[in-house]
Enzyme design. Structure first.
Site, PDB file in Angstrom:
ATOM      1  N   TYR A  82      -2.949  -1.682  10.338  1.00 44.01           N
ATOM      2  CA  TYR A  82      -2.900  -1.905   8.889  1.00 44.01           C
ATOM      3  C   TYR A  82      -1.583  -1.378   8.310  1.00 44.01           C
ATOM      4  CZ  TYR A  82      -4.245  -1.568   3.925  1.00 44.01           C
ATOM      5  OH  TYR A  82      -4.291  -1.682   2.559  1.00 44.01           O
TER       6      TYR A  82
ATOM      7  N   SER B  54       0.872  -1.182   0.000  1.00 45.91           N
ATOM      8  CA  SER B  54       0.000   0.000   0.000  1.00 45.91           C
ATOM      9  C   SER B  54       0.900   1.220   0.000  1.00 45.91           C
ATOM     10  CB  SER B  54      -0.864  -0.004   1.270  1.00 45.91           C
ATOM     11  OG  SER B  54      -1.444   1.270   1.484  1.00 45.91           O
TER      12      SER B  54
HETATM   13  P1  NAD Z   1     -11.239  -6.672  -1.003  1.00 44.88           P
HETATM   14  O1  NAD Z   1     -11.767  -6.656   0.388  1.00 44.88           O
HETATM   15  O2  NAD Z   1     -12.126  -6.322  -2.128  1.00 44.88           O
HETATM   16  O3  NAD Z   1     -10.558  -8.069  -1.323  1.00 44.88           O
HETATM   17  C1  NAD Z   1      -9.743  -8.760  -0.395  1.00 44.88           C
HETATM   18  C2  NAD Z   1      -9.925 -10.240  -0.642  1.00 44.88           C
HETATM   19  O4  NAD Z   1      -9.090 -10.947   0.304  1.00 44.88           O
HETATM   20  C3  NAD Z   1     -11.370 -10.693  -0.404  1.00 44.88           C
HETATM   21  O5  NAD Z   1     -11.866 -11.424  -1.513  1.00 44.88           O
HETATM   22  C4  NAD Z   1     -11.286 -11.538   0.841  1.00 44.88           C
HETATM   23  O6  NAD Z   1     -12.222 -12.609   0.889  1.00 44.88           O
HETATM   24  C5  NAD Z   1      -9.840 -12.046   0.784  1.00 44.88           C
HETATM   25  N1  NAD Z   1      -9.421 -12.435   2.128  1.00 44.88           N
HETATM   26  C6  NAD Z   1      -9.474 -11.694   3.259  1.00 44.88           C
HETATM   27  N2  NAD Z   1      -9.137 -12.433   4.318  1.00 44.88           N
HETATM   28  C7  NAD Z   1      -8.857 -13.676   3.860  1.00 44.88           C
HETATM   29  C8  NAD Z   1      -8.466 -14.884   4.480  1.00 44.88           C
HETATM   30  N3  NAD Z   1      -8.321 -14.962   5.798  1.00 44.88           N
HETATM   31  N4  NAD Z   1      -8.271 -15.973   3.706  1.00 44.88           N
HETATM   32  C9  NAD Z   1      -8.461 -15.913   2.357  1.00 44.88           C
HETATM   33  N5  NAD Z   1      -8.831 -14.789   1.710  1.00 44.88           N
HETATM   34  C10 NAD Z   1      -9.030 -13.683   2.455  1.00 44.88           C
HETATM   35  O7  NAD Z   1      -9.985  -5.674  -0.938  1.00 44.88           O
HETATM   36  P2  NAD Z   1      -9.105  -5.055  -2.107  1.00 44.88           P
HETATM   37  O8  NAD Z   1      -9.275  -3.595  -2.040  1.00 44.88           O
HETATM   38  O9  NAD Z   1      -9.299  -5.777  -3.380  1.00 44.88           O
HETATM   39  O10 NAD Z   1      -7.651  -5.359  -1.497  1.00 44.88           O
HETATM   40  C11 NAD Z   1      -6.684  -6.187  -2.121  1.00 44.88           C
HETATM   41  C12 NAD Z   1      -5.325  -5.777  -1.595  1.00 44.88           C
HETATM   42  O11 NAD Z   1      -5.068  -4.417  -1.944  1.00 44.88           O
HETATM   43  C13 NAD Z   1      -5.209  -5.851  -0.071  1.00 44.88           C
HETATM   44  O12 NAD Z   1      -3.962  -6.417   0.288  1.00 44.88           O
HETATM   45  C14 NAD Z   1      -5.268  -4.396   0.347  1.00 44.88           C
HETATM   46  O13 NAD Z   1      -4.617  -4.150   1.565  1.00 44.88           O
HETATM   47  C15 NAD Z   1      -4.583  -3.726  -0.823  1.00 44.88           C
HETATM   48  N6  NAD Z   1      -4.886  -2.305  -0.966  1.00 44.88           N
HETATM   49  C16 NAD Z   1      -6.165  -1.897  -1.166  1.00 44.88           C
HETATM   50  C17 NAD Z   1      -6.426  -0.529  -1.271  1.00 44.88           C
HETATM   51  C18 NAD Z   1      -7.825  -0.007  -1.480  1.00 44.88           C
HETATM   52  O14 NAD Z   1      -8.033   1.215  -1.379  1.00 44.88           O
HETATM   53  N7  NAD Z   1      -8.809  -0.836  -1.782  1.00 44.88           N
HETATM   54  C19 NAD Z   1      -5.375   0.400  -1.187  1.00 44.88           C
HETATM   55  C20 NAD Z   1      -4.073  -0.067  -0.990  1.00 44.88           C
HETATM   56  C21 NAD Z   1      -3.831  -1.427  -0.888  1.00 44.88           C
END
Ligand code: NAD
Length: 242
Positions: free
Chosen positions: A142, A129
Site C-alpha cells: 500500500y 496518503s
Molecule cells: P473506501 O473503501 O471507503 O472507498 C474506496 C472506493 O473505491 C470504494 O467505493 C470502492 O468500491 C472503490 N474501488 C475499489 N476498487 C475499485 C475498482 N477496482 N474499481 C472501481 N472502484 C473501486 O475507502 P476510502 O477510505 O474512502 O479511501 C479513498 C481513498 O483515500 C483511497 O485512495 C485511500 O487509499 C485513501 N486514503 C484513505 C485513508 C483512510 O484512513 N480511510 C487514509 C489515507 C488515504
C-alpha cells in the site's frame, strides 16, 4: 466560498467513504459530477466498472465530456489497502494494488490531460496518503503504491502547469471510512472502540471524517488553489507519521 459553480468533475471511488463526501461537496458547490466505482453512488452520472480494466479507465474522461459537456476536474480517489509485511503479500495483492492505486490514476491522467489542455486548463486531485510521503510500518504494498501516486502528482504538476492544468494531491492520515473500519473488523477488533483509541493519538483529538478530506479536495480543485501545482497536502489533524 469557492468558484466551482458550473464546472464538471469526474470522481473515482465515488461510492466509498471519502468519495461520497467529495461528490456531495462538489454538488453543494454547483459542480456536476460523474462518479465511477464498482457500484453506483449518488453522483449526477454514475458509471459502474472496474478500474483494473485499462480500457474502462482510458475511456472515462471522454465519457465524462460526452455525459456532461465538459471536464474541468478529475479526482483519482479510488483505492484499496493491502495489509501485512512483504512476505505475506501475494502476486495478486501486488498486481491489484498497483492496478487500482497507481495504473488507474496514470490512465485517467493520461486521457484527461489532452482534454483539459484543449479546453484551456483544469485541475486534477489525486488521493495519496500520509504514508505516500512518510512510509509507515507493515504495509509495504500500500505504502509504495501511495508513494507512486505522490510522485506522479509531483511530476504531472510540473509537466502540465504550462497548459493551465494543476495537479495536486491530498495526503490524509486515518479517516473514518469503510477502508479503516473493515481493517479493524478483519483483525477481530470492534471498529468503534478501535477508532476511539485512535482518536486519542491525534493532536486535534479525533481522526478525520470524510468531509475533512473532501473540503481540501474541493479547495485544491478550485481557483483558490490557483498557484498550487504538484503539492502533496497532508491532512492529518496534527498527527504526522514518525
Ligand atoms: P473506501 O473503501 O471507503 O472507498 C474506496 C472506493 O473505491 C470504494 O467505493 C470502492 O468500491 C472503490 N474501488 C475499489 N476498487 C475499485 C475498482 N477496482 N474499481 C472501481 N472502484 C473501486 O475507502 P476510502 O477510505 O474512502 O479511501 C479513498 C481513498 O483515500 C483511497 O485512495 C485511500 O487509499 C485513501 N486514503 C484513505 C485513508 C483512510 O484512513 N480511510 C487514509 C489515507 C488515504
Amino acid at each position: 466560498m469557492t468558484d466551482l459553480r458550473g464546472k464538471a468533475a469526474l470522481v473515482t471511488g465515488a461510492a466509498g467513504g471519502i468519495g461520497r463526501a467529495i461528490v456531495a461537496t462538489f454538488q453543494a458547490q454547483g459542480v456536476m459530477v460523474m462518479g465511477a466505482d464498482l457500484k453506483a453512488g449518488e453522483a449526477d452520472h454514475n458509471v459502474t466498472g472496474d478500474l483494473m480494466d485499462g480500457a474502462f479507465c482510458d475511456a472515462l474522461p471522454a465519457q465524462a465530456v460526452a455525459e456532461m459537456g465538459r471536464l474541468d476536474i478529475v479526482v483519482n480517489n479510488a483505492g484499496i489497502i493491502t495489509r501485512g509485511k512483504i512476505t505475506e503479500a501475494t502476486d495478486e495483492d501486488f498486481a491489484r494494488s498497483m492496478a487500482i492505486n497507481v495504473e488507474a490514476p496514470f490512465r485517467l491522467c493520461r486521457a484527461a490531460v489532452p482534454i483539459m489542455a484543449e479546453a484551456g486548463g483544469g485541475a486534477i486531485v489525486n488521493v495519496s496518503s500520509c504514508w505516500g510521503v512518510h512510509p509507515g510500518p507493515n504495509h509495504p504494498v500500500y505504502v509504495s503504491s501511495k508513494a507512486a501516486v505522490a510522485s506522479l502528482t509531483q511530476c504531472l504538476g510540473m509537466d502540465h502547469a504550462d497548459q493551465g492544468i494543476r495537479v495536486n494531491a491530498v495526503c490524509p492520515n486515518e479517516v473514518n471510512t469503510p477502508m479503516i473500519r473493515t481493517g479493524f473488523a478483519t483483525r477481530g477488533l470492534d471498529p468503534d472502540k478501535a477508532i476511539d483509541e485512535l482518536n486519542a493519538s491525534v493532536p486535534l483529538g479525533r481522526i478525520a471524517e470524510p468531509q475533512d478530506i473532501a473540503d481540501v479536495v474541493a479547495f485544491l480543485a478550485s481557483d483558490q488553489a490557483r498557484y498550487m501545482c504538484g503539492a502533496l497536502l497532508e491532512v492529518n489533524g496534527g498527527k504526522s507519521v514518525q
